[in-house]
Design a protein around this motif. Structure first.
Motif, PDB file in Angstrom:
ATOM      1  N   THR B 135       0.831  -1.204   0.000  1.00  0.00           N
ATOM      2  CA  THR B 135       0.000   0.000   0.000  1.00  0.00           C
ATOM      3  C   THR B 135       0.870   1.260   0.000  1.00  0.00           C
ATOM      4  O   THR B 135       1.767   1.400   0.831  1.00  0.00           O
ATOM      5  CB  THR B 135      -0.912   0.014   1.245  1.00  0.00           C
ATOM      6  OG1 THR B 135      -1.690  -1.186   1.225  1.00  0.00           O
ATOM      7  CG2 THR B 135      -1.843   1.222   1.237  1.00  0.00           C
ATOM      8  N   HIS B 136       0.633   2.128  -0.963  1.00  0.00           N
ATOM      9  CA  HIS B 136       1.340   3.418  -1.019  1.00  0.00           C
ATOM     10  C   HIS B 136       0.329   4.523  -0.750  1.00  0.00           C
ATOM     11  O   HIS B 136      -0.573   4.741  -1.567  1.00  0.00           O
ATOM     12  CB  HIS B 136       1.949   3.656  -2.409  1.00  0.00           C
ATOM     13  CG  HIS B 136       2.856   2.574  -2.899  1.00  0.00           C
ATOM     14  ND1 HIS B 136       4.186   2.526  -2.572  1.00  0.00           N
ATOM     15  CD2 HIS B 136       2.619   1.487  -3.669  1.00  0.00           C
ATOM     16  CE1 HIS B 136       4.737   1.453  -3.146  1.00  0.00           C
ATOM     17  NE2 HIS B 136       3.792   0.809  -3.811  1.00  0.00           N
ATOM     18  N   TYR B 137       0.465   5.206   0.368  1.00  0.00           N
ATOM     19  CA  TYR B 137      -0.450   6.329   0.629  1.00  0.00           C
ATOM     20  C   TYR B 137      -0.051   7.521  -0.245  1.00  0.00           C
ATOM     21  O   TYR B 137       1.136   7.812  -0.390  1.00  0.00           O
ATOM     22  CB  TYR B 137      -0.451   6.700   2.123  1.00  0.00           C
ATOM     23  CG  TYR B 137      -1.247   5.706   2.917  1.00  0.00           C
ATOM     24  CD1 TYR B 137      -2.640   5.771   2.923  1.00  0.00           C
ATOM     25  CD2 TYR B 137      -0.614   4.679   3.606  1.00  0.00           C
ATOM     26  CE1 TYR B 137      -3.376   4.818   3.613  1.00  0.00           C
ATOM     27  CE2 TYR B 137      -1.344   3.734   4.301  1.00  0.00           C
ATOM     28  CZ  TYR B 137      -2.726   3.807   4.293  1.00  0.00           C
ATOM     29  OH  TYR B 137      -3.465   2.873   4.964  1.00  0.00           O
ATOM     30  N   ILE B 138      -1.049   8.172  -0.808  1.00  0.00           N
ATOM     31  CA  ILE B 138      -0.753   9.306  -1.693  1.00  0.00           C
ATOM     32  C   ILE B 138      -0.507  10.546  -0.838  1.00  0.00           C
ATOM     33  O   ILE B 138      -1.338  10.917  -0.003  1.00  0.00           O
ATOM     34  CB  ILE B 138      -1.904   9.516  -2.704  1.00  0.00           C
ATOM     35  CG1 ILE B 138      -1.940   8.327  -3.677  1.00  0.00           C
ATOM     36  CG2 ILE B 138      -1.744  10.837  -3.452  1.00  0.00           C
ATOM     37  CD1 ILE B 138      -3.126   8.293  -4.601  1.00  0.00           C
ATOM     38  N   MET B 139       0.636  11.138  -0.998  1.00  0.00           N
ATOM     39  CA  MET B 139       1.022  12.277  -0.160  1.00  0.00           C
ATOM     40  C   MET B 139       0.676  13.617  -0.801  1.00  0.00           C
ATOM     41  O   MET B 139       0.347  14.584  -0.116  1.00  0.00           O
ATOM     42  CB  MET B 139       2.522  12.203   0.144  1.00  0.00           C
ATOM     43  CG  MET B 139       2.843  10.959   0.998  1.00  0.00           C
ATOM     44  SD  MET B 139       4.558  10.459   0.856  1.00  0.00           S
ATOM     45  CE  MET B 139       5.365  11.815   1.682  1.00  0.00           C
ATOM     46  N   GLU B 140       0.811  13.678  -2.113  1.00  0.00           N
ATOM     47  CA  GLU B 140       0.589  14.959  -2.793  1.00  0.00           C
ATOM     48  C   GLU B 140       0.182  14.633  -4.220  1.00  0.00           C
ATOM     49  O   GLU B 140       0.733  13.733  -4.836  1.00  0.00           O
ATOM     50  CB  GLU B 140       1.910  15.746  -2.802  1.00  0.00           C
ATOM     51  CG  GLU B 140       1.849  17.126  -3.409  1.00  0.00           C
ATOM     52  CD  GLU B 140       1.332  18.163  -2.426  1.00  0.00           C
ATOM     53  OE1 GLU B 140       1.913  18.309  -1.347  1.00  0.00           O
ATOM     54  OE2 GLU B 140       0.324  18.811  -2.772  1.00  0.00           O
ATOM     55  N   SER B 141      -0.771  15.372  -4.761  1.00  0.00           N
ATOM     56  CA  SER B 141      -1.190  15.103  -6.128  1.00  0.00           C
ATOM     57  C   SER B 141      -0.857  16.314  -6.998  1.00  0.00           C
ATOM     58  O   SER B 141      -1.201  17.440  -6.650  1.00  0.00           O
ATOM     59  CB  SER B 141      -2.692  14.831  -6.159  1.00  0.00           C
ATOM     60  OG  SER B 141      -3.050  14.308  -7.404  1.00  0.00           O
TER      61      SER B 141
END
Lengths: 381, 162
Positions: B135-141
């Motif tokens: 699982t990779h949490y999205i930090m910035e889009s």
């Protein structure tokens, strides 16, 4: 000791567009349809190539005529588009924008007392440039009845036969008019009959929406008397990078290069690196921009139609040139700016034949164009 | 470009363009645009219309993760079966079979990190065919659905130029 202007300079009035620029600058909430450059940034690949060239320190002068790899690509591109073959070594000159190429041609081939026939309305620098070169100007006003295409009839009526050089620009700024090969034929015939040189500014060639772009130099007997100018400002949205080129027979390029080598030395090196990449990799970007302009063009023409504004079907560049709803184009443009904060440029600043029209640029996003058209509509009501 | 492609192109750019405006910019009449849209929807080319949201400006900001899934297949179970099972969860926003080191790339959205973590450990990982989850949490889009989230390309052109 005074800075007294030279007689030549005195013959050149300040640009008529300047006045509208100053008026428009007084407001900060305008939608401007008065811009003569793309609203896109250059394709990223070309910008990246420019950055890379800077990182590697490739900032020295180039050959006077421009980097050979760029001239090769320019010649190949022209061959593919117009069936016109130029030798990259002797027939191509890379310049600082098309403006420099036009100026070089004027200074290389005109003597004081010579006349230049200029198809108008046209880009604002053709007439002053000729005067600065000491030449006289023969106005050749194109007509709305001809969709602002140049015809043999207006060439004859204006006395263009007396000129040394004929200047044309299709697709045209400010009208958006284009000319097919068949429509260029009588112009070519006129030039051959009266032994005119021709300067053909084709900087909007890639922004042709109906049919194919045609170059007058590709017509029989024309290559040897024509200087074709083109550049990267419009199709590749590289205006500020200042890069254009001229293509002509060896003796013409040699002459123009003799001025260029003293006055410019070479065109901007960073821009040349960007241009090489643009020709190699950026066709899809150009196609995308062209499609977007075309949708805006259709949108604009459709709105004009609904508003009852007469406008011929401009098929190139990013301009429409509708009839002005009032007799006085300048007064209309000023009133529209003041009342609705929409800027357009009155046609008369682009020379003979422009009176009573407005230049409306669609180098602006569709949502902005729509807002501007809504404002124009309420202004007319 | 066919009229159908032109309509699709316009909608892909901005699904909120009115039929009338699409008609103007494509040189079609409004009925033809309506018909093209109806066809595209019917054939399943257009599957939906959604806003492109910058979640960092939404309060409370949801938590999103991109999850790599490895699976094992058997005679009775193929990729489609596993995908069908996962896609039904409302937390799953996107699900793609991909080439490379893992099988599925899945995008998950929840209200909090613990909610997303629980969803992965309690609903996804226990699926028998799934052998591994990362699982990779999205930090910035920075860009979503083709829309850049920066300040954009400022229009620094002169207001009037030749």
């Amino acid at each position: 000791m005074t800075f007294e202007e030279s007689t030549r300079l005195e013959s050149v009035p300040p640009s008529g567009i300047r006045k509208f620029f100053e008026l428009a600058e007084e407001y900060d909430d305008i939608i401007s349809l008065g811009v003569g450059e793309p609203d896109f940034a250059p394709p990223w690949s070309a910008r990246d190539a420019a950055i890379t060239s800077l990182e590697r320190g490739r900032t020295s002068y180039t050959a006077n005529r421009g980097m050979r790899e760029l001239r090769e690509r320019i010649a190949a591109r022209t061959a593919g588009r117009c069936d016109l073959f130029y030798d990259p070594d002797s027939e191509v000159l890379v310049t600082t924008g098309v403006s420099e190429a036009v100026d070089l041609a004027y200074r290389a081939f005109l003597d004081p007392g010579d006349a230049v026939a200029i198809a108008q309305p046209c880009y604002v620098s053709y007439v002053p440039g000729a005067r600065l070169a000491g030449a006289g100007v023969i106005d050749v006003p194109t007509r709305e009845a001809d969709d602002f295409k140049l015809t043999r009839e207006v060439l004859e009526a204006s006395g263009a036969a007396e000129a040394e050089l004929l200047v044309i620009c299709y697709p045209n700024n400010p009208t958006g008019a284009t000319m097919t090969r068949a429509e260029l034929e009588p112009v070519a015939e006129f030039a051959r009959e009266h032994d005119l040189l021709v300067l053909s500014d084709e900087v909007y060639a890639d922004l042709t929406y109906e049919g194919e772009h045609a170059s007058i130099a590709a017509l029989p007997g024309m290559r040897e008397r024509t200087v074709v100018c083109n550049g990267f400002s419009k199709a590749y949205a590289m205006t500020g990078l200042r890069l254009g080129y001229a293509m002509a027979p060896p003796e013409a390029i040699e002459a123009m290069n003799r001025i260029h080598q003293y006055t410019m030395l070479s065109a901007p090196t960073t821009a040349q690196h960007a241009a090489v990449d643009a020709l190699d990799n950026c066709d899809p970007d150009v196609a995308e921009m062209r499609e977007e302009y075309d949708r805006r063009r259709k949108f604009l023409l459709s709105r004009f139609g609904d508003m009852g504004i007469e406008c011929f079907r401009a098929a190139g560049a990013f301009y429409a040139f509708p009839e002005c709803p009032w007799d006085d184009g300048e007064a209309f443009a000023e009133a529209l700016l003041e009342a609705e904060r929409v800027a357009v440029v009155p046609g008369n600043v682009f020379g003979a034949g422009g009176d009573g029209h407005l230049r409306v640029s669609y180098a602006t996003s569709l949502p902005q164009l729509k807002r501007a058209m809504n404002r124009l509509e309420s202004f007319l009501e | 470009m066919s009229s159908r492609d032109a309509v699709l192109e316009a909608l892909r750019e901005n699904a909120r363009y009115s039929t009338e405006d699409i008609a103007r910019m494509t040189d079609l009449d409004a009925e033809a645009v309506e018909a093209a849209i109806a066809d595209l929807e019917e054939e399943g080319v257009i599957r939906g219309y959604r806003a492109v949201v910058d979640y960092s400006k939404v309060d409370p900001e949801p938590v999103r993760a991109s999850v790599e899934l490895n699976v094992t297949l058997d005679r009775e179970t193929g990729y489609d079966d596993i995908a069908d099972r996962l896609a039904r969860f409302p937390e799953v926003q996107g699900l793609r079979l991909v080439s490379g080191d893992f099988d599925f790339a899945m995008e998950v959205r929840g209200d909090s990190m613990s909610e997303v973590s629980r969803f992965i450990s309690e609903k996804v990982a226990p699926v028998p065919e799934i052998t591994q989850t990362v699982t990779h949490y999205i930090m910035e889009s920075y860009k979503e659905s083709g829309v850049e989230f920066g300040d954009g390309h400022d229009d620094d052109r002169l207001s009037i130029s030749p």
